[in-house]
Design an enzyme around this catalytic site. Structure first.
Site, PDB file in Angstrom:
ATOM      1  N   HIS A  37      36.408 -11.001 -32.843  1.00 53.97           N
ATOM      2  CA  HIS A  37      37.540 -10.334 -32.182  1.00 53.97           C
ATOM      3  C   HIS A  37      38.385 -11.354 -31.419  1.00 53.97           C
ATOM      4  O   HIS A  37      39.619 -11.303 -31.426  1.00 53.97           O
ATOM      5  CB  HIS A  37      37.029  -9.270 -31.210  1.00 53.97           C
ATOM      6  CG  HIS A  37      36.523  -8.029 -31.869  1.00 53.97           C
ATOM      7  ND1 HIS A  37      37.260  -7.314 -32.786  1.00 53.97           N
ATOM      8  CD2 HIS A  37      35.341  -7.364 -31.747  1.00 53.97           C
ATOM      9  CE1 HIS A  37      36.568  -6.267 -33.199  1.00 53.97           C
ATOM     10  NE2 HIS A  37      35.403  -6.279 -32.582  1.00 53.97           N
ATOM     11  N   THR A  45      31.987 -10.180 -31.344  1.00 53.24           N
ATOM     12  CA  THR A  45      32.883 -10.445 -30.217  1.00 53.24           C
ATOM     13  C   THR A  45      33.656 -11.733 -30.435  1.00 53.24           C
ATOM     14  O   THR A  45      34.860 -11.819 -30.159  1.00 53.24           O
ATOM     15  CB  THR A  45      32.085 -10.522 -28.912  1.00 53.24           C
ATOM     16  OG1 THR A  45      31.419  -9.272 -28.696  1.00 53.24           O
ATOM     17  CG2 THR A  45      32.990 -10.818 -27.726  1.00 53.24           C
TER      18      THR A  45
END
Length: 340
Positions: A43, A40
């Site tokens: 990203h 995450t």
């Protein structure tokens, strides 16, 4: 002087002094010890979550630390308590929350994306996010609890039982944790992975690993199950080949657990799902019971979770860790020492 790792814009991280935020009513302040870097965060680093973050944004959510202050109205917690954080802030009033599924609240705020995260010296969070750490559990190990909780959630929703045959497609950090937790639950686990370093590491931990570039995974599973197929398949690669493979591997009425985040739609063989009455299960983050299991498993020391930690970097090397993950270097789990 306390510092924070802040995301500034696409592929830019700044580590600079920060001003601690005193806890408001219902909040606690934590001196962060360690924080993991996860997919995450990568990203976010790539700019894929710019629509959600308020720049500059402190990143990180896989944390461990010690309470330094508590706000008004906080009961059951005191300075000196060692904790980890379940970084979810649901609205609490929508139909989903009222049904008891607040972890997938449509208005869920994920702390570390939608609110400032853990990669800072002092971090203020809602008290309801806390879980106590057992005495003697090292804080560096406790930074693994959040991703272990992801795996516990996936295995629980996949209803893994002793003696079952499970396949985990994708042997990165989450795939490795799913495999370890499923094995702890008594399943025989086979992992597919293409990264040579990860293959070696997983095999060193006693896991069966196949490289789908050189092995016929479907033929192997069929041979090992008498032509039946896997009881449960975890798709953790987030890849089109993984999505194509998952329905091939499952037996009649197999459970197919979607763990990975697919950024865009991919083809899925729904005819196989129909023909075999397979069940597809979506999984997202975790619930309190999953954190409780993760803490208990880590504290018991029966599962070699710590073997997954390949690097521990000081706070000012967060970007180095992100780049190593991006480049597919010889890493599995990277932690950040937020006190350094």
């Amino acid at each position: 002087m306390f510092r924070a790792a802040q995301y500034l814009s696409n592929r830019t991280i700044s580590v600079a002094p920060c001003v601690p935020v005193a806890p408001s009513p219902g909040e606690v302040q934590i001196q962060v010890s360690h924080c993991g870097i996860c997919g995450t965060d990568l990203h976010l680093f790539h700019g894929n979550m710019d629509h959600r973050v308020k720049l500059p944004q402190v990143i990180g959510h896989e944390s461990s630390g010690t309470i330094t202050a508590v706000g008004a109205g906080v009961d059951g917690w005191a300075p000196g308590d060692r904790v980890t954080v379940r970084p979810l802030a649901p609205c609490g009033v929508c139909p989903t929350c009222r049904r008891g599924h607040s972890h997938v609240c449509p208005k869920l705020q994920f702390i570390g994306i939608d609110a400032p995260g853990a990669m800072q010296g002092l971090w203020t969070v809602p008290a309801h996010t806390l879980h106590a750490l057992p005495a003697g559990l090292p804080l560096v190990d406790a930074a693994l609890i959040e991703p272990i909780a992801v795996a516990c959630h996936d295995v629980r929703l996949g209803r893994v039982s002793p003696g079952e045959f499970a396949v985990v497609i994708g042997g990165g950090p989450i795939g490795a944790l799913v495999a370890l937790v499923a094995r702890h639950h008594g399943a025989r686990v086979v992992v597919t992975e293409i990264n040579p370093f990860r293959i070696r590491l997983l095999r060193e931990m006693g896991l069966e690993v196949l490289d789908p570039r050189t092995a016929d995974v479907a033929a192997f599973v069929a041979a090992e199950t008498g032509g039946d197929g896997a009881d449960v398949v975890f798709e953790v690669s987030g890849s089109a080949p993984g999505a194509e493979l998952m329905t091939k591997l499952g037996r009649v009425r197999a459970r197919i657990v979607i763990v990975a985040v697919f950024p865009k739609p991919v083809p899925v063989d729904l005819h196989k799902m129909f023909w075999k009455e397979q069940e597809m299960i979506g999984t997202r983050v975790y619930e309190p019971v999953d954190f409780d299991e993760a803490i208990a498993l880590l504290a018991a020391g029966e599962v070699p979770f710590r073997r997954l930690i390949t690097n521990v970097y000081p706070l000012d090397q967060v970007e180095k860790g992100l780049l190593e993950m991006e480049q597919g270097a010889d890493v599995m789990k990277i932690l950040v020492d937020c006190a350094s």
